[in-house]
Write a protein that holds these residues in place. Structure first.
Motif, mmCIF file in Angstrom:
data_model
loop_
_atom_site.group_PDB
_atom_site.id
_atom_site.type_symbol
_atom_site.label_atom_id
_atom_site.label_comp_id
_atom_site.label_asym_id
_atom_site.label_seq_id
_atom_site.Cartn_x
_atom_site.Cartn_y
_atom_site.Cartn_z
ATOM 1 N N SER A 399 20.740 40.864 -0.329
ATOM 2 C CA SER A 399 20.607 41.175 -1.688
ATOM 3 C C SER A 399 21.778 41.356 -2.444
ATOM 4 O O SER A 399 21.512 40.724 -3.866
ATOM 5 C CB SER A 399 19.786 42.522 -1.682
ATOM 6 N N LYS A 400 22.917 41.575 -1.930
ATOM 7 C CA LYS A 400 24.017 41.588 -2.848
ATOM 8 C C LYS A 400 24.623 40.006 -3.151
ATOM 9 O O LYS A 400 24.766 39.887 -4.501
ATOM 10 C CB LYS A 400 25.006 42.160 -1.952
ATOM 11 N N ARG A 401 24.282 39.315 -2.181
ATOM 12 C CA ARG A 401 24.724 37.788 -2.511
ATOM 13 C C ARG A 401 23.481 37.193 -3.851
ATOM 14 O O ARG A 401 24.179 36.264 -4.289
ATOM 15 C CB ARG A 401 24.440 36.893 -1.144
ATOM 16 N N GLU A 402 22.338 37.469 -3.506
ATOM 17 C CA GLU A 402 21.600 37.055 -4.416
ATOM 18 C C GLU A 402 21.722 37.856 -5.789
ATOM 19 O O GLU A 402 20.667 37.573 -6.971
ATOM 20 C CB GLU A 402 20.237 37.211 -4.075
ATOM 21 N N GLY A 403 22.370 38.724 -6.104
ATOM 22 C CA GLY A 403 22.791 39.261 -7.294
ATOM 23 C C GLY A 403 22.221 40.768 -7.737
ATOM 24 O O GLY A 403 22.676 41.327 -8.637
ATOM 25 N N SER A 404 22.005 41.281 -6.514
ATOM 26 C CA SER A 404 22.042 42.886 -6.478
ATOM 27 C C SER A 404 23.097 43.730 -6.678
ATOM 28 O O SER A 404 24.248 43.390 -6.148
ATOM 29 C CB SER A 404 20.996 43.551 -5.466
ATOM 30 N N LYS A 405 23.122 44.781 -7.375
ATOM 31 C CA LYS A 405 24.619 45.718 -7.441
ATOM 32 C C LYS A 405 24.435 46.455 -6.501
ATOM 33 O O LYS A 405 23.610 47.221 -6.208
ATOM 34 C CB LYS A 405 24.479 46.385 -8.928
ATOM 35 N N LEU A 406 25.284 46.304 -5.342
ATOM 36 C CA LEU A 406 25.455 47.223 -4.400
ATOM 37 C C LEU A 406 26.389 48.429 -4.538
ATOM 38 O O LEU A 406 27.639 48.143 -4.452
ATOM 39 C CB LEU A 406 25.937 46.363 -2.944
ATOM 40 N N ILE A 407 25.962 49.615 -4.579
ATOM 41 C CA ILE A 407 26.584 50.732 -4.831
ATOM 42 C C ILE A 407 26.683 51.345 -3.348
ATOM 43 O O ILE A 407 25.648 51.759 -2.853
ATOM 44 C CB ILE A 407 26.339 51.782 -5.900
ATOM 45 N N VAL A 408 27.707 51.829 -2.908
ATOM 46 C CA VAL A 408 28.011 52.491 -1.549
ATOM 47 C C VAL A 408 28.871 53.723 -1.807
ATOM 48 O O VAL A 408 29.908 53.632 -2.061
ATOM 49 C CB VAL A 408 28.658 51.387 -0.386
#
Length: 819
Positions: A399-408
């Motif tokens: 999902s991150k590679r496809e454009g999602s913003k990943l907040i961890v």
């Protein structure tokens, strides 16, 4: 849609589809060596070349998008000659060592050479002569056989997010290996072994064990985490020799982690039980099934007559099938007459389920492993899902590679933090304060629909409860800068779609039910559907055991009553679980177990709990019986018996059926099919309460705080190579990690005089253990990390129990062991 013709077959596909994918979707074969649907188009091998009408050159089908009206030919004399030439060039350097190569019989290059190759080459052959790299524990690299297709390099970097392999060098000397020729140190998922089209990457445990054509392959379900991946087991002469994933097979679509690929050999451990054991004169000695059944039957009857039915309890297992757990529940209710039954989910999934029930009326809440895909924001809270649920983690990375913003938000560096868009570096165990702070910012900035949300029951109390969680105070508690808190809150609130995810289980001590309540409040505040919250069940059949009713009934004792309150029971039946090793505050568990008049342990190995038992019964492992698991998605999947059980081992349900008969009760079960029918007829889906939304305010509660005597905070987390305690019996996985280690920040190591790889004494207010230290810069100062997987590590002697929903990190001191 784009219309085109391939081999005179008219087809219609979506715009942007490559010629190769269009052909595969319509059952048209185009040979290839470097393509994999999980990876970006590469166009390296040139075997997939095709002819396009009115075009003078050949096109690589894997990297050429379709066009309207395109006419494609995939098998012509010109193409055949081109492919023959490519294969000739590939074989210039490739050794003809098929008779000793483990890939023989299932080698893509071998198959293509048979289909397109010519008996003689036109080029002078120059064989590579580099020796195989056998330094790694599980994977052998043989550069001589490598055709430089780049599949392994790309799946490691693009798909797994690790990047442990690279194409090193230029021209003819190019090799695939780790940077600078170092030893391969990676996740040991083995995806590179499966994807390699030749024998350049091999599984060391499987090497020279059997030829592919001698193997009988059977599909079954992985017994480890809650993803429910499908394993294709390779069996010869009644023994499992390998496990692999097949493309598009099962819930994981062929993806596997190292546990599923290499960890199956735990069933062949040296402490495997093969006969019943009875304690005589202080020692466990072999016995017959008749002796064991009579002993248990007489003992249980005596205890029931002396102390009542409520004096007997049972613990089920996520490692056992639905049928096994159903039989335990039936045995306790119909034969014993007791509602004292529970299992390990009480430390994890049940806490989350309680919050979901009270907040949304959800009786069960399966996840969707594909849910991260297409979300604007993916928010991960103090969890490394790429370790606990690796295939779910792969979808988060995708999902991150496809454009999602990943907040961890996490206290240490993990694979997810390394790939995140934003990392919120927090103090361990402060997730509730973080979420309350985020919700306070959302409310103060008006980033929610007050008109609708304010009508939700509990809103006014919830809003008042957040008054103390201003950004500055939350920053002080969590250690996250105010501007990062505000930015994260705005990103989450303004996203059109989002996913919030974390794990709760017995092996982690920084999260509890309060986090699930706080996350539920956030979902309600944002006006989202409940699918926004994805909390996966921990293990292979945690969800199934919960559905089978392995939880206390009316007036029944739960796992905390049974294991942590001495005198609450007189007899305990433990099926497929090792509380002494796996559960927190084990010194109290040991005292409770030693106070019992009867402990029956039914397991596949002589666990630490079994060593305390009065009688031990040998059970069949997951590969030695039929049944079903229900994964974290709520999908029931069949286990198929692959091999015979050793010695006198029986399936858990058979043991319980026989014991019921020995106690004079016929519960009407003769076969596993009888159980399946009964489950279908009696286990009903619990109805969710539609449209329930209730705010449940929760306050951040500080756990045990470090002080001058115990200056460090101990955090327990899973490690990638192990799942629970059972994988520690795997010889293959033990080659990677064979003992627990204490990770300590380099600053703290200098402060307390701790050397890397030295042995240290770790003390808490609950106990003392000795571990090996690992100095690391990926964890924060003031905190030490370890895992509870290894029984001999006794890490749970340090931990404490949290029943009130708060996190429970332990305060510890660490001292060098002087030799």
């Amino acid at each position: 849609m784009v219309e085109l013709s391939i081999n005179d077959k008219k087809i219609s596909v979506e715009d942007g589809t490559t010629i190769l994918k269009a052909a595969q979707m319509n059952g048209i074969k185009i040979p290839n060596l470097c393509f994999d649907k999980r990876l970006r188009p590469y166009g390296g091998c040139r075997l997939c070349v095709v002819e396009v009408e009115k075009q003078p050159r050949l096109f690589a089908a894997c990297s050429t998008p379709v066009a309207h009206g395109m006419v494609v030919k995939t098998d012509t004399p010109k193409l055949r000659k081109a492919r023959q030439t490519v294969l000739e060039l590939l074989l210039v350097h490739h050794p003809l060592d098929c008779p000793i190569c483990d890939k023989a019989g299932e080698c893509n290059l071998q198959d293509l050479a048979y289909e397109f190759g010519k008996p003689e080459g036109r080029f002078i052959r120059h064989r590579k002569a580099a020796p195989p790299d056998v330094r790694g524990p599980l994977i052998e690299l043989t550069a001589n056989r490598c055709i430089l297709c780049g599949r392994c390099v790309r799946i490691c970097a693009e798909h797994q997010g690790r990047g442990a392999l690279g194409l090193i060098g230029r021209g003819f000397p190019t090799v695939v290996q780790p940077a600078f020729g170092e030893i391969l140190e990676c996740d040991y998922c083995g995806q590179c072994v499966d994807i390699c089209p030749t024998g350049a990457l091999l599984s060391k445990p499987f090497k020279f064990q059997a030829r592919a054509w001698f193997l009988e392959e059977k599909d079954t379900i992985c017994p480890f985490c809650g993803c429910g991946c499908t394993l294709t087991l390779g069996i010869r002469e009644g023994k499992i020799l390998r496990s692999r994933g097949k493309e598009d097979n099962g819930r994981s679509e062929g993806n596997l982690c190292g546990r599923g690929r290499f960890g199956f050999d735990y069933i062949y451990s040296e402490n495997r039980l093969k006969t019943p054991l009875i304690r005589k004169e202080g020692s466990l000695v072999p016995a017959t099934w008749d002796e064991a059944s009579a002993y248990i039957s007489e003992s249980l009857k005596y205890i029931i007559n002396s102390y009542g039915k409520e004096s007997v309890g049972a613990i089920g297992s996520h490692r056992c099938t639905n049928e096994d757990n159903y039989m335990l529940k039936k045995f306790m209710s119909n034969v014993i007459g007791s509602n004292n039954i529970d299992f390990s989910a009480a430390f994890g999934y049940v806490k989350a389920q309680k919050a979901l029930d009270e907040s949304f009326g959800l009786k069960t809440h399966p996840i969707n492993m594909k849910y991260p895909l297409g979300r604007d924001v993916v928010f991960i809270i103090e969890s490394d899902i790429s370790i606990t649920h690796p295939v779910f983690g792969l979808n988060i990375l995708q999902s991150k590679r496809e454009g999602s913003k990943l907040i961890v938000a996490d206290s240490r560096e993990t694979k997810l933090t390394r790939h995140s868009t934003t990392q919120l570096k927090m103090r361990p165990g402060t997730s509730v304060a973080l979420l309350n702070g985020i919700m306070k910012i959302i409310i103060d900035k008006g980033l929610f629909n007050r008109e609708i949300v304010s009508k939700t029951p509990g809103f006014s109390e919830f809003e008042k409860g957040l008054n103390d969680y201003i950004p500055e105070e939350v920053s002080r508690i969590t250690g996250i800068p105010v501007e990062e808190l505000v930015s994260a809150a705005e990103s989450i609130a303004r996203a059109k779609s989002r996913m919030i995810s974390f794990t709760i289980n017995s092996t982690e001590n920084t999260k509890g039910a309060d986090l699930a309540f706080a996350a539920s409040n956030l979902v309600i505040l944002l006006g989202d559907e409940t699918d926004t919250l994805q909390i996966p069940a921990e293990y292979a059949n945690t969800f199934g055991a919960y559905k089978m009713g392995i939880r206390p009934g009316a007036a029944g004792k739960n796992i905390f009553d049974m294991l942590y309150e001495s005198g609450s029971l007189h007899a305990l039946y433990i099926m497929g679980e090792d509380p002494v090793s796996a559960f927190p505050y084990n010194s109290k568990i040991i005292r409770s177990l030693k106070s019992l008049e009867l402990i029956v342990v039914q397991d596949i190995a002589l666990t630490e709990t079994a060593k305390l038992a009065h009688i031990v019964l040998p059970a069949s492992s997951w590969a030695e019986k039929d049944g079903t698991f229900i994964n974290a998605e709520g999908v029931a999947q069949k286990l198929k018996k692959a091999i015979d059980a050793p010695g006198q081992s029986l399936s858990d349900w058979q043991i319980l059926r026989n014991l019921s008969l020995s106690m004079g009760t016929d519960i009407g079960i003769r076969s596993i099919e009888d159980i399946s029918v009964e489950i279908r007829n009696t286990i009903r889906e619990e109805q969710n309460v539609s449209d329930r939304r209730v705010f449940n305010p929760v306050l951040y509660t500080r756990g045990e705080e470090p002080d001058t005597e115990y200056p460090l905070s101990l955090v327990t987390r899973d490690i990638l190579q192990h799942s629970g305690t059972m994988t520690t019996r795997s010889k293959a996985l033990d080659l990677v990690v064979s003992e627990p280690f204490l990770e300590i920040n380099d600053e703290d190591a200098r402060k307390f005089g701790i050397l890397d790889n030295s042995h240290v004494k770790v003390s808490s207010r609950k106990g003392v253990v000795y571990l090996k230290a690992k100095v690391s810069d990926v964890i924060p100062s003031g905190t030490v990390f370890t895992s509870v997987h290894f029984p001999h590590g006794r890490v749970n002697a340090l931990t404490s129990l949290s029943e009130n929903g708060a996190a429970a990190p332990a305060a510890v001191k660490v001292e060098m062991v002087k030799i």
